[in-house]
Design a protein around this motif. Structure first.
Motif, PDB file in Angstrom:
ATOM      1  N   ALA A 138      29.025  15.953  21.009  1.00  0.00           N
ATOM      2  CA  ALA A 138      30.085  15.338  20.218  1.00  0.00           C
ATOM      3  C   ALA A 138      30.421  13.957  20.758  1.00  0.00           C
ATOM      4  CB  ALA A 138      31.326  16.230  20.244  1.00  0.00           C
ATOM      5  N   VAL A 139      31.205  13.224  19.981  1.00  0.00           N
ATOM      6  CA  VAL A 139      31.662  11.890  20.370  1.00  0.00           C
ATOM      7  C   VAL A 139      33.157  11.790  20.097  1.00  0.00           C
ATOM      8  CG1 VAL A 139      29.452  10.729  19.971  1.00  0.00           C
ATOM      9  CG2 VAL A 139      31.087  10.947  18.083  1.00  0.00           C
ATOM     10  N   SER A 140      33.753  10.708  20.601  1.00  0.00           N
ATOM     11  CA  SER A 140      35.152  10.417  20.295  1.00  0.00           C
ATOM     12  C   SER A 140      35.187   9.271  19.287  1.00  0.00           C
ATOM     13  CB  SER A 140      35.920  10.032  21.560  1.00  0.00           C
ATOM     14  OG  SER A 140      35.552   8.736  21.979  1.00  0.00           O
ATOM     15  N   ARG A 141      36.375   8.990  18.766  1.00  0.00           N
ATOM     16  CA  ARG A 141      36.535   7.882  17.818  1.00  0.00           C
ATOM     17  C   ARG A 141      36.147   6.550  18.434  1.00  0.00           C
ATOM     18  NH1 ARG A 141      41.535   9.251  14.230  1.00  0.00           N
ATOM     19  NH2 ARG A 141      42.226  11.150  15.199  1.00  0.00           N
ATOM     20  N   ALA A 153      26.521   6.411  19.864  1.00  0.00           N
ATOM     21  CA  ALA A 153      26.506   7.603  19.021  1.00  0.00           C
ATOM     22  C   ALA A 153      25.127   7.806  18.387  1.00  0.00           C
ATOM     23  CB  ALA A 153      27.587   7.513  17.950  1.00  0.00           C
ATOM     24  N   VAL A 154      24.514   6.722  17.915  1.00  0.00           N
ATOM     25  CA  VAL A 154      23.171   6.818  17.331  1.00  0.00           C
ATOM     26  C   VAL A 154      22.182   7.298  18.381  1.00  0.00           C
ATOM     27  CG1 VAL A 154      21.239   5.478  16.382  1.00  0.00           C
ATOM     28  CG2 VAL A 154      23.554   5.130  15.492  1.00  0.00           C
ATOM     29  N   ALA A 155      22.244   6.729  19.569  1.00  0.00           N
ATOM     30  CA  ALA A 155      21.335   7.132  20.645  1.00  0.00           C
ATOM     31  C   ALA A 155      21.541   8.607  21.000  1.00  0.00           C
ATOM     32  CB  ALA A 155      21.547   6.251  21.874  1.00  0.00           C
ATOM     33  N   LEU A 156      22.782   9.062  21.058  1.00  0.00           N
ATOM     34  CA  LEU A 156      23.074  10.457  21.385  1.00  0.00           C
ATOM     35  C   LEU A 156      22.547  11.392  20.298  1.00  0.00           C
ATOM     36  CD1 LEU A 156      24.462  12.550  23.202  1.00  0.00           C
ATOM     37  CD2 LEU A 156      26.579  12.101  21.935  1.00  0.00           C
ATOM     38  N   ALA A 157      22.786  11.058  19.039  1.00  0.00           N
ATOM     39  CA  ALA A 157      22.315  11.900  17.938  1.00  0.00           C
ATOM     40  C   ALA A 157      20.792  11.989  17.928  1.00  0.00           C
ATOM     41  CB  ALA A 157      22.831  11.371  16.600  1.00  0.00           C
ATOM     42  N   LYS A 158      20.132  10.845  18.058  1.00  0.00           N
ATOM     43  CA  LYS A 158      18.668  10.848  18.055  1.00  0.00           C
ATOM     44  C   LYS A 158      18.111  11.581  19.271  1.00  0.00           C
ATOM     45  CE  LYS A 158      17.752   6.815  15.211  1.00  0.00           C
ATOM     46  NZ  LYS A 158      17.137   5.481  15.133  1.00  0.00           N
ATOM     47  N   GLY A 159      18.716  11.334  20.435  1.00  0.00           N
ATOM     48  CA  GLY A 159      18.259  12.001  21.656  1.00  0.00           C
ATOM     49  C   GLY A 159      18.468  13.504  21.632  1.00  0.00           C
ATOM     50  N   SER A 160      19.453  13.944  20.865  1.00  0.00           N
ATOM     51  CA  SER A 160      19.749  15.375  20.743  1.00  0.00           C
ATOM     52  C   SER A 160      19.121  15.995  19.500  1.00  0.00           C
ATOM     53  CB  SER A 160      21.270  15.587  20.694  1.00  0.00           C
ATOM     54  OG  SER A 160      21.879  15.077  21.851  1.00  0.00           O
ATOM     55  N   ASN A 161      18.442  15.161  18.706  1.00  0.00           N
ATOM     56  CA  ASN A 161      17.766  15.596  17.487  1.00  0.00           C
ATOM     57  C   ASN A 161      18.724  16.284  16.510  1.00  0.00           C
ATOM     58  OD1 ASN A 161      15.476  15.730  15.855  1.00  0.00           O
ATOM     59  ND2 ASN A 161      14.985  17.789  16.574  1.00  0.00           N
ATOM     60  N   VAL A 162      19.864  15.614  16.262  1.00  0.00           N
ATOM     61  CA  VAL A 162      20.853  16.151  15.325  1.00  0.00           C
ATOM     62  C   VAL A 162      21.183  15.111  14.264  1.00  0.00           C
ATOM     63  CG1 VAL A 162      21.852  17.762  16.988  1.00  0.00           C
ATOM     64  CG2 VAL A 162      22.819  15.473  16.796  1.00  0.00           C
ATOM     65  N   ASP A 163      21.620  15.599  13.098  1.00  0.00           N
ATOM     66  CA  ASP A 163      21.955  14.709  11.980  1.00  0.00           C
ATOM     67  C   ASP A 163      23.438  14.415  11.871  1.00  0.00           C
ATOM     68  OD1 ASP A 163      22.755  17.251  11.191  1.00  0.00           O
ATOM     69  OD2 ASP A 163      21.918  17.111   9.176  1.00  0.00           O
ATOM     70  N   MET A 164      24.242  15.064  12.727  1.00  0.00           N
ATOM     71  CA  MET A 164      25.683  14.924  12.657  1.00  0.00           C
ATOM     72  C   MET A 164      26.283  15.162  14.032  1.00  0.00           C
ATOM     73  SD  MET A 164      28.632  16.955  12.748  1.00  0.00           S
ATOM     74  CE  MET A 164      27.892  18.548  12.620  1.00  0.00           C
ATOM     75  N   ARG A 174      27.894  11.143  10.588  1.00  0.00           N
ATOM     76  CA  ARG A 174      26.539  11.412  10.101  1.00  0.00           C
ATOM     77  C   ARG A 174      25.601  10.322  10.631  1.00  0.00           C
ATOM     78  NH1 ARG A 174      26.780  14.701   5.123  1.00  0.00           N
ATOM     79  NH2 ARG A 174      28.982  15.111   4.694  1.00  0.00           N
ATOM     80  N   LEU A 175      24.458  10.727  11.134  1.00  0.00           N
ATOM     81  CA  LEU A 175      23.499   9.779  11.694  1.00  0.00           C
ATOM     82  C   LEU A 175      23.139   8.696  10.688  1.00  0.00           C
ATOM     83  CD1 LEU A 175      21.634   8.782  13.919  1.00  0.00           C
ATOM     84  CD2 LEU A 175      19.939  10.462  13.151  1.00  0.00           C
ATOM     85  N   GLU A 176      22.863   9.069   9.469  1.00  0.00           N
ATOM     86  CA  GLU A 176      22.477   8.101   8.435  1.00  0.00           C
ATOM     87  C   GLU A 176      23.547   7.012   8.258  1.00  0.00           C
ATOM     88  OE1 GLU A 176      21.423   8.084   3.659  1.00  0.00           O
ATOM     89  OE2 GLU A 176      21.470   9.969   4.742  1.00  0.00           O
ATOM     90  N   LYS A 177      24.788   7.411   8.231  1.00  0.00           N
ATOM     91  CA  LYS A 177      25.881   6.459   8.065  1.00  0.00           C
ATOM     92  C   LYS A 177      26.062   5.609   9.322  1.00  0.00           C
ATOM     93  CE  LYS A 177      30.553   6.200   6.244  1.00  0.00           C
ATOM     94  NZ  LYS A 177      31.679   6.971   5.711  1.00  0.00           N
ATOM     95  N   LEU A 178      25.903   6.219  10.495  1.00  0.00           N
ATOM     96  CA  LEU A 178      26.023   5.472  11.748  1.00  0.00           C
ATOM     97  C   LEU A 178      24.956   4.384  11.838  1.00  0.00           C
ATOM     98  CD1 LEU A 178      26.673   8.375  14.280  1.00  0.00           C
ATOM     99  CD2 LEU A 178      28.281   6.550  13.689  1.00  0.00           C
ATOM    100  N   GLU A 179      23.742   4.720  11.418  1.00  0.00           N
ATOM    101  CA  GLU A 179      22.639   3.752  11.499  1.00  0.00           C
ATOM    102  C   GLU A 179      22.889   2.519  10.641  1.00  0.00           C
ATOM    103  OE1 GLU A 179      18.696   6.260  12.661  1.00  0.00           O
ATOM    104  OE2 GLU A 179      19.403   6.506  10.603  1.00  0.00           O
TER     105      GLU A 179
END
Length: 124
Positions: free
Chosen positions: A18-21, A28-39, A53-58
């Protein structure tokens, strides 16, 4: 006597990525990709305040997660497999946060679509 509908309690993964605001979008993008998650759940302490959501973060550019997060999508810890499945389908996510609403929306884990599907076909 009718049996109680099967719940998600045993499917909840306590490994919460998870992340904070205030987390940077880049981190956040690096964490999501490194953890292989979409949210990523967005937490304020232990309380779920949104999802990123990864897509929106990117596509968010620079700044913090707060500017790119969406309202929280979640299921409660005592949800049935059917209800959790509907929430995941409606959200378009591969996994969804689980909260304990009796504890002010404390995020207690994640349930994945694959776990729900496995339970539905008797593999879990």
């Amino acid at each position: 006597m009718a049996s109680k509908p099967a719940g998600i309690e045993d499917m909840i993964s306590k490994k919460l990525v998870a992340v904070s605001r205030t987390t940077s979008v880049r981190n956040a993008v690096a964490l999501a990709k490194g953890s292989n998650v979409d949210m990523l759940p967005v937490l304020d302490g232990e309380v779920l305040v949104g999802i990123a959501r990864l897509e929106k973060l990117e596509g968010a550019g620079e700044g913090t997660v707060e500017k790119a997060m969406d309202k929280p999508v979640f299921v409660e810890r005592d949800s049935t497999i059917e209800n959790a499945s509907v929430e995941i389908i409606n959200s378009g996510l591969g996994r969804i946060p689980v909260v304990d609403s009796r504890s002010s929306m404390k995020c207690i884990g994640i349930v994945a679509a694959t776990d729900l599907l496995a339970a539905r076909i008797g593999k879990k």
